[in-house]
Write an enzyme that holds these catalytic residues in place. Sequence first.
Site, PDB file in Angstrom:
ATOM      1  N   HIS A  99      50.885  40.712  19.562  1.00 47.75           N
ATOM      2  CA  HIS A  99      50.337  38.503  19.870  1.00 47.75           C
ATOM      3  C   HIS A  99      49.402  38.408  20.941  1.00 47.75           C
ATOM      4  CE1 HIS A  99      54.030  39.695  23.095  1.00 47.75           C
ATOM      5  NE2 HIS A  99      52.864  38.959  24.055  1.00 47.75           N
ATOM      6  N   HIS A 128      44.045  39.535  25.195  1.00 49.69           N
ATOM      7  CA  HIS A 128      43.646  40.714  24.917  1.00 49.69           C
ATOM      8  C   HIS A 128      45.382  40.821  23.481  1.00 49.69           C
ATOM      9  CE1 HIS A 128      46.036  39.953  28.714  1.00 49.69           C
ATOM     10  NE2 HIS A 128      46.878  40.760  28.260  1.00 49.69           N
TER      11      HIS A 128
END
Length: 190
Positions: free
Chosen positions: A42, A127
């Site tokens: 995620h 990220h």
Amino acid sequence: MRLFAAVLPPQDITAELALEVDRLRGLPGADALRWTGRPGWHFTLAFYGEVAEDVVPDLSARLARAARHTDPFELALNGGGQFGHGRALWAGAAGDVDALRLLAARAEAAGRKAGLRMEEHRRYQAHLTLARGREAVDVGPYVELLREFAGRSWRVTDLALVRSNLPRSGVRGAQPRYEAVGRWVCGASG
């Protein structure tokens, strides 16, 4: 509940990344890293930490508003890098990263307005964590391979509130389990 707001890439997108991660795990020294599991991949937007159950409805309402005020946008997994001299290896993002940053700022503001103590504000770095090291690891070869990675784009259409269930300590290789406890459509008018 241990909660965070996130963008969850669809399964076909994470399948592409999984192939790249398989390549990375074949490099020498890969066993020195603890690799994250594909079900948990995620983009964290805002980390809330432990949240009392009675705060969740207010936080949810504020996240719903943040999603409503953010139009759907295009994103792709692209490139990668490291944090902390090899303590974390991550895949990056391309596409409308500004929209992702805006959604992250709105998710952070939702937490603050719901009364949560948020960490000191830092510039958002998109990220998706792939691996962590207990000690500093030379991840240069991994970052080099990730620089070449460019996944297909997808349309981000929702914001998720995710519960993190940490593994029991002492269980080797145990991964946190993540479950979406709320999802809100981006740009929805109702």
